[in-house]
Scaffold this active site. Sequence first.
Site, short mmCIF file in Angstrom:
data_model
loop_
_atom_site.label_atom_id
_atom_site.label_comp_id
_atom_site.label_asym_id
_atom_site.label_seq_id
_atom_site.Cartn_x
_atom_site.Cartn_y
_atom_site.Cartn_z
N GLY A 1 2.50 1.92 10.79
CA GLY A 1 3.47 3.00 10.67
C GLY A 1 4.17 3.36 11.97
O GLY A 1 4.84 4.39 12.05
N GLU B 1 -5.29 -5.37 10.50
CA GLU B 1 -4.29 -4.32 10.72
C GLU B 1 -4.59 -3.60 12.04
O GLU B 1 -5.44 -2.68 12.07
CB GLU B 1 -4.33 -3.31 9.58
CG GLU B 1 -4.02 -3.90 8.23
CD GLU B 1 -3.44 -2.85 7.30
OE1 GLU B 1 -2.30 -3.01 6.87
OE2 GLU B 1 -4.12 -1.84 7.03
N GLY C 1 2.74 -1.21 4.29
CA GLY C 1 2.75 0.20 3.97
C GLY C 1 4.17 0.68 3.69
O GLY C 1 4.70 0.52 2.59
N GLY C 2 4.80 1.28 4.69
CA GLY C 2 6.10 1.92 4.52
C GLY C 2 7.13 1.07 3.80
O GLY C 2 7.82 1.55 2.89
N HIS D 1 -9.45 0.79 4.84
CA HIS D 1 -8.18 1.00 5.55
C HIS D 1 -8.43 1.93 6.74
O HIS D 1 -9.23 2.86 6.66
CB HIS D 1 -7.14 1.62 4.60
CG HIS D 1 -5.76 1.63 5.19
ND1 HIS D 1 -5.36 2.56 6.12
CD2 HIS D 1 -4.71 0.81 5.00
CE1 HIS D 1 -4.11 2.30 6.47
NE2 HIS D 1 -3.68 1.24 5.81
N GLU E 1 -6.88 4.32 7.90
CA GLU E 1 -6.68 5.76 7.64
C GLU E 1 -7.91 6.37 6.97
O GLU E 1 -8.23 7.53 7.21
CB GLU E 1 -5.40 5.95 6.80
CG GLU E 1 -4.16 5.72 7.65
CD GLU E 1 -2.92 5.26 6.89
OE1 GLU E 1 -2.90 5.35 5.65
OE2 GLU E 1 -1.98 4.79 7.57
N ASN F 1 0.87 -1.18 0.00
CA ASN F 1 0.00 0.00 0.00
C ASN F 1 0.90 1.23 0.00
O ASN F 1 1.48 1.57 1.02
CB ASN F 1 -0.88 -0.04 1.26
CG ASN F 1 -1.69 1.23 1.45
OD1 ASN F 1 -1.80 2.05 0.54
ND2 ASN F 1 -2.25 1.41 2.64
N TRP F 2 1.02 1.86 -1.16
CA TRP F 2 1.94 3.00 -1.28
C TRP F 2 1.37 4.27 -0.64
O TRP F 2 2.07 5.27 -0.53
CB TRP F 2 2.26 3.26 -2.75
CG TRP F 2 3.09 2.18 -3.41
CD1 TRP F 2 3.53 1.02 -2.85
CD2 TRP F 2 3.58 2.19 -4.75
NE1 TRP F 2 4.26 0.30 -3.77
CE2 TRP F 2 4.30 0.98 -4.95
CE3 TRP F 2 3.46 3.08 -5.83
CZ2 TRP F 2 4.92 0.67 -6.16
CZ3 TRP F 2 4.06 2.77 -7.04
CH2 TRP F 2 4.79 1.57 -7.21
N LYS F 3 0.11 4.23 -0.28
CA LYS F 3 -0.56 5.41 0.31
C LYS F 3 -0.37 6.63 -0.60
O LYS F 3 -0.29 6.49 -1.81
CB LYS F 3 -0.06 5.66 1.73
CG LYS F 3 -0.08 4.40 2.59
CD LYS F 3 0.06 4.69 4.04
CE LYS F 3 0.23 3.38 4.80
NZ LYS F 3 0.03 3.52 6.22
N SER G 1 3.51 -2.43 10.30
CA SER G 1 4.95 -2.43 10.55
C SER G 1 5.66 -3.72 10.14
O SER G 1 6.62 -4.14 10.78
CB SER G 1 5.25 -2.09 12.01
OG SER G 1 4.79 -0.77 12.30
C1 PEP Z 1 -0.75 -0.01 6.07
O1 PEP Z 1 -0.87 1.19 5.93
O2 PEP Z 1 -1.59 -0.78 5.59
C2 PEP Z 1 0.40 -0.50 6.80
C3 PEP Z 1 0.40 -1.73 7.21
O3 PEP Z 1 1.43 0.40 7.03
P1 PEP Z 1 2.88 0.06 7.66
O4 PEP Z 1 3.36 -1.21 7.01
O5 PEP Z 1 3.72 1.24 7.31
O6 PEP Z 1 2.67 -0.11 9.11
#
Ligand code: PEP
Length: 251
Positions: free
Chosen positions: A176, A170, A235-236, A100, A102, A12-14, A214
Site C-alpha cells: 500500500g 509481501e 491489494g489496492g 497477511h 496486517e 485482496n479486497w481487504k 504495490s
Molecule cells: C496486500 O495487501 O496484500 C497488498 C499487496 O496490497 P497493495 O497491493 O495495495 O500493496
Amino acid sequence: MARTRRPLIAGNWKMNGLTSDALALAKDVAAGVSQAGWTDRELLVCPPATLVMAVAGAVKGSGLMVGGQNCHAKASGAHTGDISAEMLKDAGASHVIVGHSERRSDCGETDAIVRAKAEAAWRAGLTPIVCIGETLAEREGGKTLAVLETQLKGSVPAGSAAAKLVVAYEPVWAIGTGKTPTIAEVAAAHAHIRKVLGGLMSDAEGVRLLYGGSVKGSNAAELLTAGDVDGALVGGASLNAAEFLAIAKAV
Ligand code: PEP
C-alpha cells in the site's frame, strides 16, 4: 521462457466493499476472465467475509475463483466474531489468505497461529495462501532472508505439498505504499523461499510463490516475470477491474 507453474493472480479486497459495488466489481473481473478464456493462469478475488457467498454466486461459471482473507483455526465453537475455514468453503471459497502482515500486526498473529490456520484451510478443503515478509527495519538491518526463513519454518505446516499450498512474499514496507523492491531483491527473496521450502517438503519446486506489494498494471510485467515469481497478491489495484485484469494479462 515457458513457465512450469501456472501463475495465480489473487486480489485482496481487504475491508472494502458493500454489496452493490462489490458485485459490480466481481462481475467486471469475471467478464474479463471469461472473455480472455485463460487456461494458462488463474485469477482469484478475496472479498470481505460478508460478501464471499454473494461474489461466489455472481461469478459462478466464469473461471474466476473466490477466497477468504482470514479464518479461525477451529471449525466451530465459542469464538465470537470469527469465521471458520469450513464456513468459507460453505460460502463458495476455494482459497484463504493466512498470515497477511496486517493481521500479523493488527491482531498479533504469530507464525504458530498462521500455521494452525493453514492446517484449518486444508481440513476444510481450501488452499491457504501463506503470507510472509520483512519490515523496513528488518530489510535495512540486512535480516530479510533470515526473517523469511523463520516465518516460513513457523508458518508452513508439516505435510505440505505443492498442490495444496501457495506462498506470498509481501515485504511489509511495500504494501500500500507504492514502493517496490528491485527485481533483483524480489528474485533473491523468492529463490531463498523456494530453497527453504525444499527443506520442508518434497515437491517445493511445484509451489506457487506470489509477490505482493504495490503491484499495478504498469509494473506487473517487470515484477511478475522476475525469477521464480508465479503471480501476485494484489491489494489496492484489485479494487479496479481493468487494473486487476491488466496485471493478469502481464504475467
Ligand atoms: C496486500 O495487501 O496484500 C497488498 C499487496 O496490497 P497493495 O497491493 O495495495 O500493496
